[in-house]
Enzyme design. Structure first.
Site, mmCIF file in Angstrom:
data_model
loop_
_atom_site.group_PDB
_atom_site.id
_atom_site.type_symbol
_atom_site.label_atom_id
_atom_site.label_comp_id
_atom_site.label_asym_id
_atom_site.label_seq_id
_atom_site.Cartn_x
_atom_site.Cartn_y
_atom_site.Cartn_z
ATOM 1 N N LYS A 113 0.814 -1.221 0.000
ATOM 2 C CA LYS A 113 0.000 0.000 0.000
ATOM 3 C C LYS A 113 0.847 1.270 0.000
ATOM 4 O O LYS A 113 0.363 2.339 -0.341
ATOM 5 C CB LYS A 113 -0.983 -0.037 1.156
ATOM 6 C CG LYS A 113 -2.009 -1.158 0.931
ATOM 7 C CD LYS A 113 -3.076 -1.209 1.975
ATOM 8 C CE LYS A 113 -4.140 -2.226 1.640
ATOM 9 N NZ LYS A 113 -3.723 -3.626 1.925
HETATM 10 C C1 LIG Z 1 -4.446 -4.718 1.447
HETATM 11 C C2 LIG Z 1 -3.678 -5.965 1.335
HETATM 12 C C3 LIG Z 1 -4.087 -6.995 0.484
HETATM 13 C C4 LIG Z 1 -5.369 -6.914 -0.317
HETATM 14 O O1 LIG Z 1 -5.287 -5.947 -1.328
HETATM 15 P P1 LIG Z 1 -6.632 -5.374 -2.005
HETATM 16 O O2 LIG Z 1 -6.191 -4.300 -2.899
HETATM 17 O O3 LIG Z 1 -7.458 -4.855 -0.850
HETATM 18 O O4 LIG Z 1 -7.290 -6.505 -2.691
HETATM 19 C C5 LIG Z 1 -3.277 -8.114 0.364
HETATM 20 N N1 LIG Z 1 -2.140 -8.235 1.078
HETATM 21 C C6 LIG Z 1 -1.725 -7.266 1.911
HETATM 22 C C7 LIG Z 1 -0.478 -7.475 2.679
HETATM 23 C C8 LIG Z 1 -2.469 -6.096 2.070
HETATM 24 O O5 LIG Z 1 -2.045 -5.138 2.907
#
Ligand SMILES: *Cc1c(COP(=O)(O)O)cnc(C)c1O
Length: 496
Positions: A113
């Site tokens: 993210k």
């Molecule tokens: C947020 C997250 C996901 C899922 O991603 P999305 O975009 O919400 O589908 C998977 N793995 C990790 C480590 C995350 O932080």
């Protein structure tokens, strides 16, 4: 390029307006009115560029109201050495001959993210300035564990902004919680919600759709916006790393330029995999997209049967960032797949809100299945995949990545599809040391920092400093809030 709402109830807006608003006023999500195209000669050109240059080039296809120079300045800062202490912020490494890992966990909060949330504050800052906006942008964020810290890290003390994060009490790893509750910054609020992620996300959406509240806050010079992946400003930067990864695979000779690859993505809110799908629609040579879920397998069921049904038990799993039953970004897929049928999207979303389910019929489902496969892995199989990756390939992976690896392995068994595959590795294993130690069949302590040390000793890998340094840091935010009271908490915090 103009942006439209998936629910069709609003006039087209610029990219900057879409980023400032987050959610469209009709409750829909913004998408580009038409998609740009990426040719092989573009890709060939990108192979010679640095990551920030690749990101700026991809972003400039979508965010046409920023100049390339502005986008490059943002990308250079967001993905520079202060945030990503490696040469390539999004390196691709080999797991096997056919399988590569896209390592998206080298940023300040050790999860993918960061790619969106290091640059979003800069894009938002530019949008505030260019649109002559003088109100303070109030960023409301619901998190299943990783978005919260990534958003805090990006927005803490950013001029003209305040940021509030809601996380599910007991729904994150200890280290994920500490990352948030120790956050510094004068413009910051972190609250635990008595509920799960869906409750937190619904609470935030309810605040956004409260028009009277929005107007009242606006009179007090506050502009509500979102750092969740409902914001187009989060999706667009994620398209860039798929393009970059493809270029790197071609450069290293793992694929021939133009050769299609499959991509496996550990999925929760459907943001990351949607960015990959958009890259595919633009022309990036991607074959199948593998949507990997944990025991909260609402997406597996949807993509295989066409029935989306959130009326099911909610499981707290070893991959907490995917403990989600309402995947917001699926709305964007429905819009794209139905050829822009906003009435159908709006009625599906109404049905989801009122009955907790909706169904997609024959042709639309077939079109989805032309591109997507899906599978899920429960905790036992997640642990087995972590063990497998370590013992067979010498790679330490986190539980979210492990879900994708396991689903990929089963996909290959079932289909025999042997296309070169990119598995998206979304978090550092050191964010989840207890689960990873358990997977490696090592003793687990009740103290997560003891686990961090033990994992580091056992694997002889160094834990990221940003995680080790949390040890002994005082928790600043210990407040909790009922899910019904999130709106009151925000008003109180803003003095509104
Ligand atoms: C947020 C997250 C996901 C899922 O991603 P999305 O975009 O919400 O589908 C998977 N793995 C990790 C480590 C995350 O932080």
């Amino acid at each position: 390029m103009q942006y439209i709402s998936t629910r069709g109830g609003h006039r087209p807006v610029s990219a900057q307006e879409a980023i400032l608003k987050g959610l469209a006023p009709d409750g829909g999500l913004y998408l580009p009115q038409e998609l740009p195209s990426l040719s092989l000669s573009d890709l060939n050109r990108f192979t010679k560029l640095s990551y920030p240059e690749r990101a700026a080039s991809v972003l400039s296809l979508f965010l046409t109201d920023y100049t390339y120079e502005e986008l490059l300045a943002c990308a250079s800062r967001a993905y520079g050495p202060a945030s990503f202490p490696v040469q390539n912020p999004a390196p691709v490494s080999a797991l096997t001959d056919r399988v590569s890992l896209l390592e998206l966990y080298h940023g300040p909060t050790c999860a993918f993210k960061d790619f969106a949330l290091q640059i979003l504050p800069l894009l938002l800052g530019g949008a505030l300035q260019k649109t002559g906006e003088t109100r303070t942008a109030v960023i409301l964020t619901a998190t299943s564990g990783d978005t919260g810290k990534a958003a805090l890290s990006g927005f803490a003390d950013a001029a003209g902004t305040r940021i509030a994060v809601f996380y599910p009490e007991g729904g994150t790893s200890v280290i994920q919680r500490l990352q948030m509750t120790t956050q510094k910054g004068a413009n910051v609020l972190v609250l635990a919600v008595k509920g799960n992620f869906d409750d937190a996300q619904n609470g935030v959406k309810a605040i956004f759709s409260d028009a009277a509240l929005g107007e009242r806050l606006s009179r007090q010079d506050f502009l509500l916006t979102s750092a969740n992946s409902i914001n187009w400003g989060r999706l667009a930067p994620q398209i860039a790393y798929y393009v970059s990864a493809y270029c790197d695979m071609a450069v290293s000779g793992r694929i021939a330029m133009g050769e299609p690859i499959n991509v496996a993505v550990p999925t929760g809110n459907f943001g990351n995999i949607l960015a990959c799908y958009i890259a595919k629609l633009c022309g990036l040579p991607i074959g199948r997209l593998l949507c990997a879920s944990n025991e909260n397998d609402v997406l597996t069921e949807f993509l295989t049967t066409g029935v989306y049904n959130r009326n099911r038990p909610f499981h707290v799993t070893l991959s907490p960032s995917m403990d989600i039953l309402i995947s917001s970004n699926l709305e964007r897929l429905l819009y794209l797949i139905s050829g822009g049928d906003s009435e159908k999207v709006a009625s599906s979303m109404r049905s989801l809100a009122e009955e907790g389910s909706y169904t997609i019929a024959g042709e639309t489902l077939a079109r989805i299945q032309d591109s997507f496969s899906a599978g899920s892995a429960n905790d036992a199989r997640t642990l087995a995949a972590i063990y497998d990756a370590w013992v067979r390939y010498g790679r330490l992976i986190d539980p979210h990545t492990a879900v994708a690896l396991r689903v990929y392995q089963e996909f290959v068994q079932n289909t025999g599809d042997s296309a070169p595959t990119l598995i998206v590795s979304t978090a550092s294993p050191f964010k989840f040391p207890a689960s990873v130690l358990r997977a490696l069949r090592q003793p687990v302590s009740g103290d997560d920092f003891a686990n961090l040390d033990a994992l580091s000793r056992y694997t002889r890998l160094r834990a990221p400093d940003s995680l080790s340094l949390l040890r002994g840091t005082a928790e600043r935010f210990t407040g909790t809030v009922e899910k019904e009271s999130m709106k009151d908490a925000i008003q109180e915090w803003l003095g509104a």
